[in-house]
Design a protein around this motif. Structure first.
Motif, PDB file in Angstrom:
ATOM      1  N   ILE A 235       0.855  -1.190   0.000  1.00 66.47           N
ATOM      2  CA  ILE A 235       0.000   0.000   0.000  1.00 66.47           C
ATOM      3  C   ILE A 235       0.891   1.241   0.000  1.00 66.47           C
ATOM      4  CG2 ILE A 235      -0.261  -0.129   2.514  1.00 66.47           C
ATOM      5  CD1 ILE A 235      -2.944   1.261   0.207  1.00 66.47           C
ATOM      6  N   GLY A 236       0.573   2.196  -0.852  1.00 67.53           N
ATOM      7  CA  GLY A 236       1.276   3.469  -0.858  1.00 67.53           C
ATOM      8  C   GLY A 236       2.771   3.363  -1.072  1.00 67.53           C
ATOM      9  N   GLY A 237       3.215   2.376  -1.844  1.00 66.97           N
ATOM     10  CA  GLY A 237       4.638   2.202  -2.089  1.00 66.97           C
ATOM     11  C   GLY A 237       5.378   1.479  -0.981  1.00 66.97           C
ATOM     12  N   ASN A 238       4.656   0.993   0.030  1.00 69.34           N
ATOM     13  CA  ASN A 238       5.257   0.264   1.149  1.00 69.34           C
ATOM     14  C   ASN A 238       4.792  -1.187   1.136  1.00 69.34           C
ATOM     15  OD1 ASN A 238       6.432   2.658   2.183  1.00 69.34           O
ATOM     16  ND2 ASN A 238       4.513   3.158   3.214  1.00 69.34           N
ATOM     17  N   ILE A 239       5.673  -2.073   1.558  1.00 74.91           N
ATOM     18  CA  ILE A 239       5.332  -3.491   1.674  1.00 74.91           C
ATOM     19  C   ILE A 239       5.517  -3.903   3.135  1.00 74.91           C
ATOM     20  CG2 ILE A 239       5.880  -5.847   0.974  1.00 74.91           C
ATOM     21  CD1 ILE A 239       7.114  -4.620  -1.584  1.00 74.91           C
ATOM     22  N   PHE A 240       4.461  -4.458   3.722  1.00 76.16           N
ATOM     23  CA  PHE A 240       4.478  -4.935   5.101  1.00 76.16           C
ATOM     24  C   PHE A 240       4.516  -6.456   5.066  1.00 76.16           C
ATOM     25  CE2 PHE A 240       2.271  -0.928   4.894  1.00 76.16           C
ATOM     26  CZ  PHE A 240       2.814  -0.203   5.949  1.00 76.16           C
ATOM     27  N   THR A 241       5.432  -7.060   5.808  1.00 78.71           N
ATOM     28  CA  THR A 241       5.543  -8.513   5.883  1.00 78.71           C
ATOM     29  C   THR A 241       5.043  -8.945   7.253  1.00 78.71           C
ATOM     30  OG1 THR A 241       7.490  -8.441   4.456  1.00 78.71           O
ATOM     31  CG2 THR A 241       7.099 -10.480   5.682  1.00 78.71           C
ATOM     32  N   VAL A 242       3.992  -9.785   7.256  1.00 79.07           N
ATOM     33  CA  VAL A 242       3.358 -10.233   8.504  1.00 79.07           C
ATOM     34  C   VAL A 242       3.372 -11.753   8.542  1.00 79.07           C
ATOM     35  CG1 VAL A 242       1.239 -10.193   9.883  1.00 79.07           C
ATOM     36  CG2 VAL A 242       1.830  -8.206   8.454  1.00 79.07           C
ATOM     37  N   ASN A 243       3.880 -12.319   9.634  1.00 81.56           N
ATOM     38  CA  ASN A 243       3.869 -13.760   9.791  1.00 81.56           C
ATOM     39  C   ASN A 243       2.420 -14.246   9.890  1.00 81.56           C
ATOM     40  OD1 ASN A 243       3.730 -16.240  11.747  1.00 81.56           O
ATOM     41  ND2 ASN A 243       5.753 -16.287  10.797  1.00 81.56           N
ATOM     42  N   ALA A 244       2.082 -15.269   9.113  1.00 77.04           N
ATOM     43  CA  ALA A 244       0.700 -15.740   9.012  1.00 77.04           C
ATOM     44  C   ALA A 244       0.227 -16.495  10.252  1.00 77.04           C
ATOM     45  CB  ALA A 244       0.553 -16.640   7.783  1.00 77.04           C
ATOM     46  N   TYR A 245       1.136 -16.948  11.091  1.00 74.12           N
ATOM     47  CA  TYR A 245       0.736 -17.733  12.255  1.00 74.12           C
ATOM     48  C   TYR A 245       0.713 -16.904  13.535  1.00 74.12           C
ATOM     49  CZ  TYR A 245       1.635 -21.306   8.828  1.00 74.12           C
ATOM     50  OH  TYR A 245       1.618 -22.035   7.672  1.00 74.12           O
ATOM     51  N   SER A 246       1.711 -16.030  13.690  1.00 75.20           N
ATOM     52  CA  SER A 246       1.820 -15.259  14.925  1.00 75.20           C
ATOM     53  C   SER A 246       1.284 -13.841  14.780  1.00 75.20           C
ATOM     54  CB  SER A 246       3.281 -15.193  15.373  1.00 75.20           C
ATOM     55  OG  SER A 246       4.049 -14.442  14.449  1.00 75.20           O
ATOM     56  N   TYR A 247       1.019 -13.406  13.538  1.00 72.93           N
ATOM     57  CA  TYR A 247       0.562 -12.044  13.249  1.00 72.93           C
ATOM     58  C   TYR A 247       1.592 -10.991  13.663  1.00 72.93           C
ATOM     59  CZ  TYR A 247      -3.837 -14.308  12.250  1.00 72.93           C
ATOM     60  OH  TYR A 247      -4.797 -15.135  11.717  1.00 72.93           O
ATOM     61  N   THR A 248       2.858 -11.375  13.632  1.00 75.88           N
ATOM     62  CA  THR A 248       3.943 -10.448  13.933  1.00 75.88           C
ATOM     63  C   THR A 248       4.361  -9.733  12.657  1.00 75.88           C
ATOM     64  OG1 THR A 248       4.767 -11.928  15.654  1.00 75.88           O
ATOM     65  CG2 THR A 248       6.291 -10.237  14.853  1.00 75.88           C
ATOM     66  N   ILE A 249       4.450  -8.408  12.712  1.00 72.10           N
ATOM     67  CA  ILE A 249       5.001  -7.665  11.580  1.00 72.10           C
ATOM     68  C   ILE A 249       6.509  -7.892  11.633  1.00 72.10           C
ATOM     69  CG2 ILE A 249       5.271  -5.448  10.428  1.00 72.10           C
ATOM     70  CD1 ILE A 249       2.870  -4.451  12.128  1.00 72.10           C
TER      71      ILE A 249
END
Length: 87
Positions: A63-77
């Motif tokens: 979004i907006g030129g940024n990429i956020f990586t979030v773990n699918a199991y722990s929901y940790t960014i």
């Protein structure tokens, strides 16, 4: 349930570590105007124009030129960074 919906339904679970918060601030040049980094990230990920895909154990929200990586199991960014320009 699509991956996008699963992440959005669990958006309140999204969090990060202290080191993760520092990394996000540095990578996105957030500065001090953003008081709560996690809330800001959740707000960005929840925007309707965010593109969310799951690859393996992580979700990637762009979004907006940024990429956020979030773990699918722990929901940790795990991290966030700017999109690379296509050259």
């Amino acid at each position: 349930m699509t991956d996008c919906k699963e992440l959005l339904l669990n958006i309140e679970k999204i969090h990060t570590t202290e080191m993760g918060e520092d990394r996000i601030r540095r990578n996105l040049s957030l500065g001090e105007e953003i008081v709560d980094t996690v809330d800001w990230c959740k707000e960005q990920i929840g925007l309707p124009e965010a593109r969310i895909v799951r690859r393996g154990k992580n979700w990637y929200a762009t979004i907006g030129g940024n990429i956020f990586t979030v773990n699918a199991y722990s929901y940790t960014i795990i991290t966030a960074h700017r999109e690379r320009a296509n050259t």
